[in-house]
Design a protein around this motif. Structure first.
Motif, PDB file in Angstrom:
ATOM      1  N   LEU A 221      84.682  56.733  63.739  1.00 36.54           N
ATOM      2  CA  LEU A 221      83.736  56.889  62.645  1.00 36.54           C
ATOM      3  C   LEU A 221      84.188  57.989  61.702  1.00 36.54           C
ATOM      4  CD1 LEU A 221      80.367  56.587  64.628  1.00 36.54           C
ATOM      5  CD2 LEU A 221      81.619  54.809  63.385  1.00 36.54           C
ATOM      6  N   SER A 222      83.453  58.171  60.642  1.00 39.85           N
ATOM      7  CA  SER A 222      83.792  59.159  59.625  1.00 39.85           C
ATOM      8  C   SER A 222      83.777  60.569  60.203  1.00 39.85           C
ATOM      9  CB  SER A 222      82.811  59.063  58.459  1.00 39.85           C
ATOM     10  OG  SER A 222      82.942  60.164  57.594  1.00 39.85           O
ATOM     11  N   ASN A 223      84.591  61.448  59.609  1.00 40.25           N
ATOM     12  CA  ASN A 223      84.642  62.841  60.059  1.00 40.25           C
ATOM     13  C   ASN A 223      83.308  63.557  59.914  1.00 40.25           C
ATOM     14  OD1 ASN A 223      87.276  62.565  60.761  1.00 40.25           O
ATOM     15  ND2 ASN A 223      88.105  63.546  58.932  1.00 40.25           N
ATOM     16  N   GLN A 224      82.445  63.054  59.044  1.00 43.02           N
ATOM     17  CA  GLN A 224      81.154  63.706  58.832  1.00 43.02           C
ATOM     18  C   GLN A 224      80.135  63.364  59.909  1.00 43.02           C
ATOM     19  OE1 GLN A 224      80.963  65.979  56.492  1.00 43.02           O
ATOM     20  NE2 GLN A 224      83.082  65.491  55.925  1.00 43.02           N
ATOM     21  N   GLN A 225      80.452  62.356  60.727  1.00 42.76           N
ATOM     22  CA  GLN A 225      79.543  61.963  61.795  1.00 42.76           C
ATOM     23  C   GLN A 225      79.571  62.993  62.928  1.00 42.76           C
ATOM     24  OE1 GLN A 225      77.567  59.257  61.811  1.00 42.76           O
ATOM     25  NE2 GLN A 225      78.258  58.489  59.828  1.00 42.76           N
ATOM     26  N   LYS A 226      78.516  63.006  63.718  1.00 41.48           N
ATOM     27  CA  LYS A 226      78.477  63.906  64.868  1.00 41.48           C
ATOM     28  C   LYS A 226      79.420  63.408  65.959  1.00 41.48           C
ATOM     29  CE  LYS A 226      74.843  65.635  66.545  1.00 41.48           C
ATOM     30  NZ  LYS A 226      73.507  65.865  67.168  1.00 41.48           N
ATOM     31  N   ALA A 227      80.095  64.347  66.606  1.00 41.43           N
ATOM     32  CA  ALA A 227      80.934  63.994  67.740  1.00 41.43           C
ATOM     33  C   ALA A 227      80.058  63.589  68.920  1.00 41.43           C
ATOM     34  CB  ALA A 227      81.825  65.170  68.102  1.00 41.43           C
ATOM     35  N   GLU A 228      80.629  62.810  69.824  1.00 45.51           N
ATOM     36  CA  GLU A 228      79.863  62.323  70.971  1.00 45.51           C
ATOM     37  C   GLU A 228      79.997  63.287  72.146  1.00 45.51           C
ATOM     38  OE1 GLU A 228      79.745  58.456  73.982  1.00 45.51           O
ATOM     39  OE2 GLU A 228      80.732  58.298  72.014  1.00 45.51           O
ATOM     40  N   PHE A 229      78.880  63.856  72.561  1.00 43.93           N
ATOM     41  CA  PHE A 229      78.859  64.781  73.693  1.00 43.93           C
ATOM     42  C   PHE A 229      78.833  63.986  74.996  1.00 43.93           C
ATOM     43  CE2 PHE A 229      76.102  67.102  76.750  1.00 43.93           C
ATOM     44  CZ  PHE A 229      76.964  68.150  77.038  1.00 43.93           C
TER      45      PHE A 229
END
Length: 519
Positions: A221-229
């Motif tokens: 996904l886009s760099n602006q999306q939250k990373a998945e914890f």
């Protein structure tokens, strides 16, 4: 039993993909260099894949592809790294470890499989040293399986123990240092990229696992999306169980300097020279024909054709006087000799740079170095190997410290005091004879049984570098027993042999003349 790990919340709940993938400024500076150095060690194919065989501006794509397929090299980068590592690990290391862990089943499992790939400690450290020599640095994480077990018996049953995990510098994305209350620096944050594309973020009290989310097509996904914890677990160590293996120190921590940074570039240059030489042989080693350009006039037809290879025919204006086909003599010896001499010079510089000048005779060099020059190079090589040995001693000690923290946290200070790692400080086999002569001479001068025993043990280690610790210990015990037996023997008395054991040993001696009767 070490304290259990507990699930906790992340320290960065709003971490974005861009933040997760961010890297240290030194990482961004050296990433391409690390890739290049490792490709140079891997050889010609890896260097070509990395774009190191450049296409000439007047070269066709077809000819460039052909040249890449035919390219070859001698891979001096790999040879230099491997020979240095061979000498470094040729001699065995002396380890003194806590007595109480010798019979521990968990320690025994670790010794036989220290990295979960069935490698012993010596094999593992040899590989780590090789990687550090190539890229200047490498990292080791002392990790432990995350599954929580209730007892040491279960650990033994399921073979769960701390283990070493190697990280290339390309996978050590970011790090931070802080200072404790006494001003000592310590690693306060570490971000690692694992082979499965998950990210590990370590802190002194916990570690977290993250990954980049993907869409239904498996695309990031886009760099602006939250990373998945993924998860966060506490650990009981109080510090990050990670150490950098630095080949040679650089001005900024923890970056290290490679042994083959210059050699790799000479290696690539030789590959290019060899490729150019092949081009000369292919396209210039055969005669070339000159003839007028074929121009078909409206009132004239021609079916003339020439079946030749590329660049084998040169055309000229047919209106020139005395225009007639002829052959150009092929002149290839001069450029080929120039390339050959240039390559020989580069090979010489490779051995000079690596301080392995004594090996150059195997390359057919016509210049023989003086004994003083060779001795100087041997000393420089020995100094380099000793420096590496000292680094490995410190690294191995640090790794054991992390192992003790995982398994024996309540005995850490005692076990560290009992742990000693000793590597040899002499790697120059040329001096072996001289060392033995010095040992023999010193034995005749120094009258000490303790000194004599230590010299014997040192001689054994020089003569039998491949012996295991148990074999050397057996010989040491025999030396100690022999010295003890010698100490228990009565002192030598010449009168014993002559049976002069009377209270007055002088009574059986011949009478002496008075002083006034002596002449």
């Amino acid at each position: 039993m070490a304290a259990k790990q507990k699930e906790v919340d992340t320290k960065t709940p709003n971490l974005t993909i861009e933040q997760l993938q961010s890297v240290h400024e030194l990482y961004a500076m050296f990433k391409d260099e690390w890739d290049f150095l490792y490709a140079a060690y891997e050889g010609t194919r890896a260097l070509i894949a990395a774009g190191q065989l450049v296409r000439h501006e007047r070269e066709t794509p077809e000819n460039y592809d052909k040249r890449c397929d035919q390219a070859f090299g001698f891979n001096y980068t790999q040879s230099i790294v491997d020979v240095l590592n061979f000498y470094l690990f040729k001699k065995s290391v002396k380890r003194t470890l806590p007595v109480k862990i010798q019979d521990d089943a968990i320690w025994a499992m670790f010794e036989g499989d220290c990295n979960m790939e069935r490698d012993g400690v010596d094999e593992y450290l040899a590989e780590v040293s090789r990687l550090a020599s190539i890229m200047g640095m490498v990292g080791i994480l002392v990790d432990k399986a995350g599954k929580q077990l209730d007892s040491r018996a279960e650990q033994i049953k399921y073979k769960v123990h701390p283990y070493f995990a190697t990280f290339f510098p390309q996978n050590i994305l970011d790090w931070e240092y802080a200072k404790d209350e006494y001003g000592r620096p310590f690693l306060s944050m570490l971000k690692l990229l694992q082979d499965d594309d998950t990210y590990l973020i370590w802190y002194p009290d916990q570690f977290e696992t993250w990954k980049v989310p993907v869409n239904e097509k498996g695309e990031p996904l886009s760099n602006q999306q939250k990373a998945e914890f993924v998860s966060a677990l506490t650990h009981p160590l109080g510090k990050i169980p990670f150490t950098f293996v630095i080949n040679k120190k650089w001005k900024k921590k923890p970056i290290g300097k490679s042994d083959v940074s210059d050699i790799a570039r000479i290696d690539v240059s030789i590959i290019r020279n060899l490729s150019q030489g092949e081009e000369i042989i292919d396209y210039q080693a055969f005669p070339m024909m000159r003839k007028p350009f074929k121009e078909a006039r409206p009132d004239q037809q021609t079916d003339q054709s020439d079946e030749v290879g590329p660049t084998a025919v040169l055309g000229f204006d047919p209106d020139n006087p005395d225009s007639k086909p002829d052959w150009l003599e092929s002149e290839v010896s001069d450029p080929l000799d120039a390339i050959k001499n240039w390559i020989v010079q580069k090979i010489s510089e490779i051995y000079r740079t690596s301080n392995i000048g004594g090996m150059q005779s195997t390359e057919g060099s016509n210049q023989v170095e003086s004994g003083v020059a060779l001795q100087t190079r041997f000393q420089m090589l020995n100094s380099s190997l000793v420096r590496k040995a000292i680094i490995l001693e410190k690294v191995e000690f640090r790794l054991y410290e992390f192992f003790y923290l995982w398994e024996y946290p309540d005995k850490i200070e005692t076990y560290l005091d009992e742990t000693k790692i000793e590597r040899d400080r002499t790697y120059d086999v040329e001096n072996l004879t001289e060392d033995l002569e010095n040992i023999i001479t010193s034995k005749t001068i120094v009258k000490s049984k303790t000194f004599d025993g230590l010299l014997q043990k040192k001689t054994v280690r020089k003569m039998l570098p491949s012996y295991t610790d148990s074999q050397l210990q057996e010989i040491d015990d025999e030396i100690d027993e022999a010295i003890e037996e010698e100490e228990n023997q009565p002192d030598y008395n010449p009168f014993n042999e002559l049976e002069f054991q009377d209270k007055n040993p002088n009574q059986n001696l011949p009478p002496q003349k008075p002083e006034d009767e002596e002449e």
